[in-house]
Structure formats: structure tokens, C-alpha cells
Design a protein around this motif. Structure first.
Motif, PDB file in Angstrom:
ATOM      1  N   ASN A 150       0.804  -1.201  -0.024  1.00  0.00           N
ATOM      2  CA  ASN A 150       0.078   0.017   0.024  1.00  0.00           C
ATOM      3  C   ASN A 150       0.857   1.334  -0.145  1.00  0.00           C
ATOM      4  OD1 ASN A 150       0.246  -0.826   2.902  1.00  0.00           O
ATOM      5  ND2 ASN A 150      -0.370   1.131   3.209  1.00  0.00           N
ATOM      6  N   TYR A 186      -2.985  -3.933  -2.491  1.00  0.00           N
ATOM      7  CA  TYR A 186      -3.927  -2.948  -2.060  1.00  0.00           C
ATOM      8  C   TYR A 186      -4.382  -3.413  -0.624  1.00  0.00           C
ATOM      9  CZ  TYR A 186      -4.084  -0.415  -6.493  1.00  0.00           C
ATOM     10  OH  TYR A 186      -3.702   0.446  -7.363  1.00  0.00           O
ATOM     11  N   ASN A 188      -7.210  -2.272   2.917  1.00  0.00           N
ATOM     12  CA  ASN A 188      -8.205  -1.597   3.334  1.00  0.00           C
ATOM     13  C   ASN A 188      -7.879  -0.170   3.832  1.00  0.00           C
ATOM     14  OD1 ASN A 188      -7.352  -3.443   5.172  1.00  0.00           O
ATOM     15  ND2 ASN A 188      -8.419  -2.535   6.605  1.00  0.00           N
ATOM     16  N   PRO A 189      -8.869   0.864   3.846  1.00  0.00           N
ATOM     17  CA  PRO A 189      -8.314   2.346   4.207  1.00  0.00           C
ATOM     18  C   PRO A 189      -7.502   2.407   5.447  1.00  0.00           C
ATOM     19  CG  PRO A 189     -10.555   2.195   3.426  1.00  0.00           C
ATOM     20  CD  PRO A 189     -10.317   0.692   3.299  1.00  0.00           C
ATOM     21  N   THR A 190      -6.701   3.158   5.355  1.00  0.00           N
ATOM     22  CA  THR A 190      -5.973   3.573   6.633  1.00  0.00           C
ATOM     23  C   THR A 190      -6.246   4.909   7.151  1.00  0.00           C
ATOM     24  OG1 THR A 190      -3.846   4.276   5.414  1.00  0.00           O
ATOM     25  CG2 THR A 190      -4.089   2.134   5.927  1.00  0.00           C
ATOM     26  N   GLU A 197      -4.966   2.105  -1.380  1.00  0.00           N
ATOM     27  CA  GLU A 197      -6.136   1.580  -0.705  1.00  0.00           C
ATOM     28  C   GLU A 197      -7.391   1.430  -1.455  1.00  0.00           C
ATOM     29  OE1 GLU A 197      -6.301   4.301   2.943  1.00  0.00           O
ATOM     30  OE2 GLU A 197      -4.116   4.243   3.039  1.00  0.00           O
TER      31      GLU A 197
END
Length: 325
Positions: A150, A186, A188-190, A197
Motif C-alpha cells: 500500500n 492494496y 483497506n483504508p488507513t 488503498e
């Protein structure tokens, strides 16, 4: 004896056992990368795999003061001291750029110049690593499979594609003897809005389309950078609104931050194994459905190599061993 029945498949020999060395999150650390290459030869593996996050996170300006003097973050050094500091920066996973005073001022006031210097440094470091890998593994017929994570800009794929020894994995079904590997970097959102992401829905859709290309998911390796949610692989500090760790009773509060989509895909298709990274402090193993899942962890900024030595045999993971060096 019939123990080693060999069949050539995309440059990889098929036999009763297949040995892998896996690592992730090297983040620009030169010494960590070299230790990885050395360990691959020491364990006599059939393939080496880096699961993602090749890029470092910081660019350090070195100001050329003239007359053989340099300013590095407020410390003045000569040429001999400069080389030692450069190597330390490389080992810690950071980059440097040598500029004069005018160039330093331009970096301070022009973000585009910083981005350009960062990109140049990333590309140069990766090309240097590829050259080292090619020198050490040329003629061995041992592939080094590399994916981006990512934190990695996608233009680094173009640099990987320049090599015949170091090979990219994302977007391909990679044969590993009788096994197959699919990869996705990729996550999950951070909270840090990193380059690669996706929402959980997008992650699931992309990974599912890759799984459907496999001939037998039960003998597959899912090389997904994000670890599955709610396991021993995805524990990280809980952050407050200012992105500082939450502390209660003098201890940092931990929480699960992995991907629910990754967990769902593993539960649905039941691969042989999942190899993951991303959460540096969550080195460990677990099981999701019938699949063994692994995260080697990372201490790249200390120059410490973390990896997992994996032996596949038949339709199972015969053994796995965490390595630190």
C-alpha cells in the motif's frame, strides 16, 4: 527411489517439497534486503517472495556546504563521516538527496521538487537492489517474486519489469511447483491515506476475480498484503483523533485493523495458505477456516530481517519457521 519427481514449469521445478522464503515491509532498508537474499541461499529455497512495501518513508536532505563539508539535519560532517551517515540512512530504510543551499531552499518551498527527488531516490534504490539480486541469483533458477504494497507507488512495477530474476506478481497466477500464487497489494483504508488503498467492497471484487483464475484454490497461496481481520496478524495500536496511540492503565490499547474482505475470501475459497504483511507489530500465525495465515512482522528501521521459511508438501504446509536476523 522416486522421491523427487521433477517437472519443469515456468523455470521452477516440481518435486515432493517446495520451499519458500517470505518477507514483507522492507521499506527501503538495504541491510534488511541483503539479509533476505542471504537467507534464501542459506535455506536453499525454491522461491523467494516479498509481499509488498518496498519503498522507504523519508527523504533526508544533505546540504553541500562546499570545501568537503556537509550539513545533515544540523550536524556538520566531512567526506568520511558523510559516507558512514549515507549508509546508516540506507540501512534504516530512508533516502537522501545531496543539494546545495539554494537547492535545499527550493525543496522547502516547492513540494513538486520534493516529490521528484523522492521518486528518483525510490527508483534508484530499487534498481540497485535488483542489480544485487541479479548478481547473487543469476543462473540459480531461483525466482525472486516481488509485489508492491500500500505504501508503494505503482510506477515501481515498471522498474521490477526491467529484471529477469526479480519478477512482479500482482495480476498474474504464479506457478510454484504444483501450487499457484495470486497477489494483491492494496489494503483497506488507513488513517494515512497511502497510495494503494481500496474499500472492502473493491478489495473483495478484485481478489475474487483473481481467485477465479486459479485451477485449484485449495492448493493456492493468497499473497495479500493486508492481513485478514480479527486474527493474530492484524493487531495494531488504537489511535485517537490526532493519530496518537490510545493509552489506558499505562499500556497501549490494541485493536484489529486487518481486512474483512481478505478474511471473507479466505473463508470462501479455503486456500492452502495466506501470506500477509502490512501490520509490522503483528508478527504471528493463525488459521482462517482451514488455511494457515502468516505475517512475518517488520523491524526494517532497525535493520532487522523478519521472514518465514515455509515448506509445502502434498496438499499441506508441512512446516513453517519464523526467522529473525
Amino acid at each position: 527411489m522416486g522421491l523427487f519427481r521433477k517437472k519443469q514449469q515456468d523455470g521452477v521445478e516440481t518435486k515432493s517439497q517446495f520451499k519458500i522464503l517470505y518477507t514483507s515491509d522492507v521499506h527501503g532498508s538495504e541491510v534488511t534486503f541483503k539479509k533476505f537474499l542471504n537467507a534464501g541461499k542459506m535455506f536453499k529455497v525454491d522461491a523467494l517472495i516479498i509481499g509488498g512495501d518496498l519503498a522507504g518513508k523519508a527523504l533526508i536532505p544533505i546540504i553541500d556546504l562546499g570545501n568537503g563539508k556537509y550539513d545533515i539535519q544540523g550536524t556538520e560532517v566531512g567526506r568520511e563521516g558523510l559516507e558512514m551517515i549515507k549508509q546508516r540512512i540506507r540501512n534504516e530504510g530512508n533516502y537522501y538527496v545531496v543539494v546545495d543551499k539554494k537547492g535545499f531552499e527550493e525543496l522547502n518551498y516547492d513540494k513538486r521538487k520534493v516529490d521528484e527527488a523522492f521518486k528518483t531516490a525510490m527508483i534508484e534504490r530499487l534498481r540497485e537492489w535488483i542489480k544485487i539480486a541479479e548478481e547473487r541469483y543469476k543462473g540459480t533458477n531461483i525466482p525472486i517474486y516481488v509485489n508492491l504494497g500500500n505504501d508503494d507507488p505503482t510506477y515501481l512495477f515498471d522498474i521490477i519489469d526491467e529484471s529477469s530474476v526479480v519478477r512482479r506478481t500482482e495480476g498474474f497466477v504464479i506457478p510454484l511447483g504444483k501450487y499457484e500464487m495470486i497477489s494483491f497489494g492494496y489494503v483497506n483504508p488507513t488513517p494515512w491515506n497511502t497510495p494503494r488503498e481500496m474499500s472492502e467492497e473493491e478489495l473483495y471484487s478484485n481478489m475474487k476475480s483473481m481467485v477465479e483464475k486459479l485451477s485449484n484454490p485449495n492448493l493456492a497461496i493468497f499473497n495479500f498484503h493486508a492481513p485478514p481481520y480479527g486474527t493474530n496478524l492484524d493487531n495494531a495500536p488504537l489511535l485517537d483523533k490526532t493519530l496518537k496511540p490510545v493509552v489506558k492503565g499505562g499500556e497501549i490499547v490494541m485493536t484489529h485493523v486487518g481486512s474483512k474482505a481478505v478474511r471473507s475470501i479466505i473463508e470462501e475459497y479455503k486456500p492452502l495458505m495466506g501470506i500477509h504483511g502490512h501490520i509490522h507489530e503483528s508478527r504471528g500465525f493463525d488459521r482462517v477456516a482451514s488455511a494457515l495465515v502468516l505475517n512475518p512482522g517488520s523491524e526494517y528501521n532497525s535493520g532487522i530481517f523478519h521472514g518465514v521459511y515455509i515448506v509445502l508438501e502434498g496438499e499441506k504446509v508441512k512446516t513453517h519457521q519464523f526467522i529473525t536476523g
